[in-house]
Design an enzyme around this catalytic site. Structure first.
Site, short mmCIF file in Angstrom:
data_model
loop_
_atom_site.label_atom_id
_atom_site.label_comp_id
_atom_site.label_asym_id
_atom_site.label_seq_id
_atom_site.Cartn_x
_atom_site.Cartn_y
_atom_site.Cartn_z
N GLU A 1 -11.00 5.93 64.51
CA GLU A 1 -12.21 6.73 64.33
C GLU A 1 -12.23 7.84 65.39
O GLU A 1 -11.84 7.63 66.53
CB GLU A 1 -13.49 5.89 64.50
CG GLU A 1 -13.80 4.92 63.38
CD GLU A 1 -15.13 4.18 63.64
OE1 GLU A 1 -15.98 4.71 64.39
OE2 GLU A 1 -15.29 3.08 63.11
N ASP B 1 -24.18 0.85 63.28
CA ASP B 1 -24.85 2.15 63.09
C ASP B 1 -25.07 2.48 61.63
O ASP B 1 -25.30 3.63 61.28
CB ASP B 1 -24.05 3.26 63.78
CG ASP B 1 -22.76 3.60 63.03
OD1 ASP B 1 -22.31 2.76 62.23
OD2 ASP B 1 -22.22 4.69 63.25
#
Length: 622
Positions: A511, A177
């Site tokens: 995360e 990403d």
């Protein structure tokens, strides 16, 4: 490969600045090689522009095609070597600290080195190719194309419908990403060593009661007879006082009442560094190299991550090397600003998402007591074809280069071999098992992990069980149950417990985060507002506060600052999950992180660490 720096016996000439540049926009980017652009000045091959080095090339111009260019670009730099280098019997090397992705370099038209992969250094000896008293020409061809076997992987799409796509159209697809910035990202250096030189140093530290132990191994090159080489090894404390000596290529140094290297949240006297001064000599050459040494240990038990036998809690962050205009290019002001912001926020650790960062950053972390999980370039491994033999050997090479470069940094406490591989695939299990096993052969002193992604059930995973620590990425109420903050506590708590119950080892929330457009406010909170990002993190905090009393050893919010991604209708202006904007300005959630991290960090400062420091200073003074 030792970090390139000047010493009493070595010189460095940095070759940054403006380079000549052109993109090969011919079909397949083959024209430059077919016409041998490297054998003559680049401007004779066609139109060239100025390109700053280091930087990514993508955001430097107003050319939309160059921003998204996929293929081969060419760089050229002319330089004149220092005249006095010719008068000394020595070796001359040309080093690239990083260029992305596949690089081929020539000096004065002669091929000197090729390298696969970005984010790690490569070099070649060029002693016999240097022209003294005249201009020398460096030419570099860099191809940023990603394939199923590269790390990170990608594919090239060639649509065949002439009614929809122009002739020759193709697109690069990848499965990460962040934007595929490319170019010469870190400094280029021309540097010297004596004919006999220190090629590598390996340091391993340990502690027995109050005595620090420094095991060292020194590799030299350039001597036909190792018995003719003499060694002078001195370990100096932070005040420059000699505390231990050695006279062999390998040995053990004992440091009574040693000052240990501590993270800055564990001691009022963190990040203590000794200096290892290495001097080698034969009948014709002398080489000298200094290396910072932090004496510390890293250990694990079932529920704790231990530094110097004391529990360490990762008050962490995910990051990128990413900034306006320069892209992924190395930049001292950005680097120092980021370190200062991390300490302002109370951040004591970060993971090098999703590639190795510049070694200068690790040097700063060594000096500031910030802990690092050092990650490879293996991100976006989603398909079975990404786990083949070519990928495996590329992966092995990355881990060799990564461990070789970063093994002596006390701030680096764990290796991460991959981020979010598709570990439900049967092929992923043996692949990752062997990558982790090989990494432990390279370095047996640090734990090794891989980071598992998404709401993956532990029982379906084929790979995480081979790591020493479970690292988990989840985004409840963001990717799934969008906007429903009330599901976070139940889902996150159940997920983390499931992984611990399955594998019985420490767990890190590697995360978690929510997108936030700076300045967008709503009440009640809705997605992408600053209020939603705040409430999102608070729900996760409830889980962390419960589980850190049990088996959770860290929380690492995603992400430090907004960063650029590929273009998408879901990503306006890139990824906005940062607690800071891309320009490093705080969003409202930064104050919440700051308050939480400083409060927890202050409560984990170890009395014993400070007492040990004071005791050692008193004894040394006596």
């Amino acid at each position: 490969m030792l970090y390139t720096k000047e010493t009493e016996s070595r010189e460095v000439k940095e070759l940054g600045g403006l380079w000549k540049f052109r993109a090969d926009d011919s079909g397949g980017s083959k024209l430059g090689f077919e016409e041998s652009w490297h054998i003559r000045p680049l401007e004779e091959t066609g139109y060239v522009i100025d390109m700053p080095v280091p930087s990514s090339f993508n955001d430097i111009t107003q050319d939309r095609k160059l921003r998204d260019f996929v293929g081969c670009v060419w760089y050229e730099k002319n330089f004149i070597p220092p005249k006095h280098w010719k008068m000394v019997k020595q070796r001359i090397f040309l080093k690239f600290e990083s260029a992305h992705y596949h690089s081929t370099a020539w000096l004065n038209g002669q091929h000197i080195v090729s390298h696969e992969g970005g984010h790690l250094p490569f070099q070649a000896e060029v002693t016999r190719l240097i022209h003294f008293g005249s201009v020398n020409r460096i030419t570099v061809a860099i191809n940023n194309t990603l394939t199923p076997e590269t790390l990170p992987p990608g594919t090239i799409k060639h649509p065949r419908n002439p009614n929809k796509y122009p002739k020759g159209y193709f697109a690069q697809n990848y499965f990460m990403d962040f934007f595929n910035y490319a170019g010469i990202h870190r400094p280029v250096k021309l540097h010297t060593t004596p004919n006999l030189y220190i090629d590598d140093i390996t340091i391993v530290t340990n502690v027995t009661k109050t005595t620090g132990i420094v095991d060292y191994v020194i590799h030299v090159k350039g001597s036909s007879c190792s018995s003719m080489v003499s060694y002078n090894i001195r370990l100096l404390d932070a005040d420059g006082h000699e505390v231990a000596i050695g006279q062999t290529a390998s040995g053990q140094l004992l440091v009574p009442n040693a000052n240990l290297w501590w993270p800055y949240t564990m001691s009022d006297h963190p990040a203590y560094l000794y200096t290892l001064k290495v001097r080698i000599e034969d009948k014709t050459s002398i080489d000298v190299y200094d290396l910072a040494v932090g004496i510390r240990t890293v250990k694990l038990n079932k529920t704790k991550f231990l530094i110097n036998d004391k529990p360490f809690y990762f008050l962490g962050i995910g990051k990128h090397e990413d900034a306006d205009i320069r892209g992924r290019g190395f930049d001292y002001p950005i680097m120092v600003k980021d370190i200062n912001l991390m300490k302002w926020l109370g951040i004591n650790s970060f993971r090098t998402n999703h590639y190795p960062y510049a070694e200068e950053i690790l040097d700063l972390c060594d000096r500031h007591g910030i802990v690092v999980i050092d990650e490879s370039t293996a991100v976006g491994m989603k398909k079975a074809e990404n786990f083949g033999d070519i990928s495996f050997y590329n992966h092995i090479s990355v881990m060799e280069e990564l461990v070789s470069r970063d093994k002596n940094h006390p701030s680096v406490v764990m290796w991460s071999v991959a981020n979010e591989p598709n570990s439900t695939l049967a092929v992923a299990g043996p692949y990752m098992k062997n990558i982790i096993k090989y990494t432990k052969l390279l370095d047996s002193t640090r734990p090794v992990t891989l980071v598992t992604g998404g709401d993956l059930k532990a029982r379906f995973d084929q790979a995480a069980k081979y790591g020493d620590v479970i690292c988990m990425n989840t985004y409840y109420s963001w990717y799934g149950d969008d906007g429903h903050l009330d599901v976070i506590y139940k889902q996150a708590e159940a997920n983390l417990r499931e992984w611990f119950d399955m594998y019985q080892r420490p767990v890190i929330q590697a995360e978690y985060g929510a997108g936030c457009i700076a300045g967008f406010h709503t009440d009640p909170p809705v997605m992408f507002s600053e209020e939603y990002q705040e409430e999102f993190l608070k729900e996760y905090f409830r889980v962390f506060d419960e589980l850190r009393r049990e088996f959770l050893v860290g929380e690492m919010v995603w992400v430090f600052a907004d960063f650029m991604t590929h273009q998408s209708t879901k990503l306006a202006g890139g990824n906005t999950k940062g607690i800071l904007t891309r320009q490093r300005q705080p969003k409202s959630v930064a104050k919440i992180i700051k308050q939480r991290y400083h409060q927890i960090g202050n409560s984990t400062t170890t009395e014993s660490a400070d007492q040990a420091y004071c005791q050692s200073k008193c004894k040394n003074a006596k």
